[in-house]
Design an enzyme around this catalytic site. Structure first.
Site, PDB file in Angstrom:
ATOM      1  N   LYS A  82       0.814  -1.225   0.000  1.00  0.00           N
ATOM      2  CA  LYS A  82       0.000   0.000   0.000  1.00  0.00           C
ATOM      3  C   LYS A  82       0.841   1.265   0.000  1.00  0.00           C
ATOM      4  O   LYS A  82       0.600   2.191  -0.746  1.00  0.00           O
ATOM      5  CB  LYS A  82      -0.843   0.069   1.278  1.00  0.00           C
ATOM      6  N   ARG A  97     -10.019   2.184   9.056  1.00  0.00           N
ATOM      7  CA  ARG A  97      -9.653   0.786   9.297  1.00  0.00           C
ATOM      8  C   ARG A  97     -10.850  -0.007   9.786  1.00  0.00           C
ATOM      9  O   ARG A  97     -10.813  -1.217   9.867  1.00  0.00           O
ATOM     10  CB  ARG A  97      -8.567   0.800  10.376  1.00  0.00           C
ATOM     11  N   ARG A 112      10.816  -7.514   5.239  1.00  0.00           N
ATOM     12  CA  ARG A 112      10.692  -6.122   4.805  1.00  0.00           C
ATOM     13  C   ARG A 112      11.609  -5.206   5.618  1.00  0.00           C
ATOM     14  O   ARG A 112      11.677  -5.327   6.838  1.00  0.00           O
ATOM     15  CB  ARG A 112       9.222  -5.719   5.001  1.00  0.00           C
ATOM     16  N   ARG A 137      10.869  -2.661  10.968  1.00  0.00           N
ATOM     17  CA  ARG A 137       9.896  -2.179  11.950  1.00  0.00           C
ATOM     18  C   ARG A 137       9.761  -3.185  13.085  1.00  0.00           C
ATOM     19  O   ARG A 137       9.672  -4.385  12.837  1.00  0.00           O
ATOM     20  CB  ARG A 137       8.534  -1.961  11.273  1.00  0.00           C
ATOM     21  N   ARG A 186      -2.146  -8.909  13.842  1.00  0.00           N
ATOM     22  CA  ARG A 186      -2.482  -7.719  13.050  1.00  0.00           C
ATOM     23  C   ARG A 186      -3.298  -8.084  11.812  1.00  0.00           C
ATOM     24  O   ARG A 186      -4.232  -7.388  11.442  1.00  0.00           O
ATOM     25  CB  ARG A 186      -1.200  -7.000  12.606  1.00  0.00           C
TER      26      ARG A 186
HETATM   27  P1  AMP Z   1       0.599   0.612   9.154  1.00  0.00           P
HETATM   28  O1  AMP Z   1       1.816   1.450   8.916  1.00  0.00           O
HETATM   29  O2  AMP Z   1      -0.609   1.075   8.376  1.00  0.00           O
HETATM   30  O3  AMP Z   1       0.868  -0.868   9.033  1.00  0.00           O
HETATM   31  O4  AMP Z   1       0.201   0.854  10.692  1.00  0.00           O
HETATM   32  C1  AMP Z   1       1.042   0.450  11.759  1.00  0.00           C
HETATM   33  C2  AMP Z   1       0.239   0.327  13.031  1.00  0.00           C
HETATM   34  O5  AMP Z   1      -0.344   1.594  13.368  1.00  0.00           O
HETATM   35  C3  AMP Z   1      -0.939  -0.628  12.969  1.00  0.00           C
HETATM   36  O6  AMP Z   1      -0.576  -1.972  13.209  1.00  0.00           O
HETATM   37  C4  AMP Z   1      -1.840  -0.079  14.073  1.00  0.00           C
HETATM   38  O7  AMP Z   1      -1.377  -0.444  15.346  1.00  0.00           O
HETATM   39  C5  AMP Z   1      -1.632   1.429  13.920  1.00  0.00           C
HETATM   40  N1  AMP Z   1      -2.614   2.032  13.009  1.00  0.00           N
HETATM   41  C6  AMP Z   1      -2.375   2.609  11.776  1.00  0.00           C
HETATM   42  N2  AMP Z   1      -3.496   3.073  11.228  1.00  0.00           N
HETATM   43  C7  AMP Z   1      -4.489   2.793  12.112  1.00  0.00           C
HETATM   44  C8  AMP Z   1      -5.902   3.004  12.120  1.00  0.00           C
HETATM   45  N3  AMP Z   1      -6.528   3.616  11.097  1.00  0.00           N
HETATM   46  N4  AMP Z   1      -6.604   2.586  13.205  1.00  0.00           N
HETATM   47  C9  AMP Z   1      -5.995   1.994  14.251  1.00  0.00           C
HETATM   48  N5  AMP Z   1      -4.665   1.759  14.313  1.00  0.00           N
HETATM   49  C10 AMP Z   1      -3.922   2.149  13.253  1.00  0.00           C
END
Ligand code: AMP
Length: 219
Positions: free
Chosen positions: A13, A88, A122, A154, A166
């Site tokens: 993404k 989300r 990654r 990460r 997740r």
């Molecule tokens: P991402 O970079 O999108 O994989 O997000 C990393 C982490 O941030 C996720 O595993 C969640 O813990 C948190 N996170 C990101 N976006 C959201 C969202 N819209 N709602 C809740 N938690 C989020």
């Protein structure tokens, strides 16, 4: 042009959102990046967020609604944006009025096994957010091709248990959001298990008609 980009972790993404942002000149708004920026500030809130993210849990909706709402209210989002990582779940969809009216909702689909494999290998640039993996290694080991920063993995990508948690959460919470856009015929699903260029070509094919009609409206 307002676009939402959805997809499980590891679907690419972030990479695709950057390409869309560059080609169509709309800002890329990622809640993951907004949260990591807060963590980088070292605030009390940042420390609490770090614990939640590392455990593979979702950040409370109130925090996301506040951060995403504030970011979407900035003038650069007035003519469009590409939303990466939100909404989300149903509550985030219903409470962020900016996303009800998006022109297009794109879902990049990959299966769970591919997500787990991709996340385990990654590595990311903490500066410009570029990502690398076995199929796209950096030219110089450990160094970002785009900005020269040191690449990192990460912390929430390293533990398989946290990754699986997740992914399960992602699929259960995103279903009503997908349903909302599917029922309005605005959902396009793209097969993400292909090279970056092929995924982007499919995304472009979905965006172009929307882009052309938004240009006609302006003219
Ligand atoms: P991402 O970079 O999108 O994989 O997000 C990393 C982490 O941030 C996720 O595993 C969640 O813990 C948190 N996170 C990101 N976006 C959201 C969202 N819209 N709602 C809740 N938690 C989020």
């Amino acid at each position: 042009m307002k676009i939402i980009l959805m997809g499980p972790q590891g679907s690419g993404k972030g990479t695709q959102a950057k390409l869309i942002s560059r080609e169509y000149g709309i800002p890329h708004i990622s809640t993951g990046d907004l949260l990591r920026a807060e963590i980088g500030e070292g605030t009390d809130m940042g420390k609490a967020l770090q614990d939640i993210i590392a455990a593979g849990r979702l950040v409370p909706d109130e925090t996301i609604l506040y951060m995403a709402g504030k970011r979407l209210a900035r003038p650069d989002c007035a003519d469009g944006f590409i939303a990466d990582g939100f909404p989300r779940n149903l509550r985030q969809l219903l409470e962020l009025k900016e996303v009800w009216s998006v022109d297009l909702a794109l879902q990049i689909w990959i299966d769970t096994r591919t997500s787990v494999e991709r996340l385990a290998t990654r590595i990311n640039c903490p500066n410009c957010k570029a990502t690398y993996g076995p199929k796209k290694p950096p030219k110089q080991e450990g160094i970002c091709d785009e900005c020269g920063a040191k690449l990192v993995q990460r912390t929430d990508d390293t533990a398989t248990e946290s990754v699986i948690k997740r992914l399960e959460l992602y699929w259960s919470e995103i279903q009503p959001v997908l349903e909302y856009f599917r029922s309005g015929s605005r959902l396009h699903t793209i097969n993400g298990d292909r090279p970056v260029e092929d995924v982007y070509a499919a995304i472009r094919a979905s965006i172009e008609p929307v882009y052309q009609s938004s240009r006609q409206e302006i003219c």
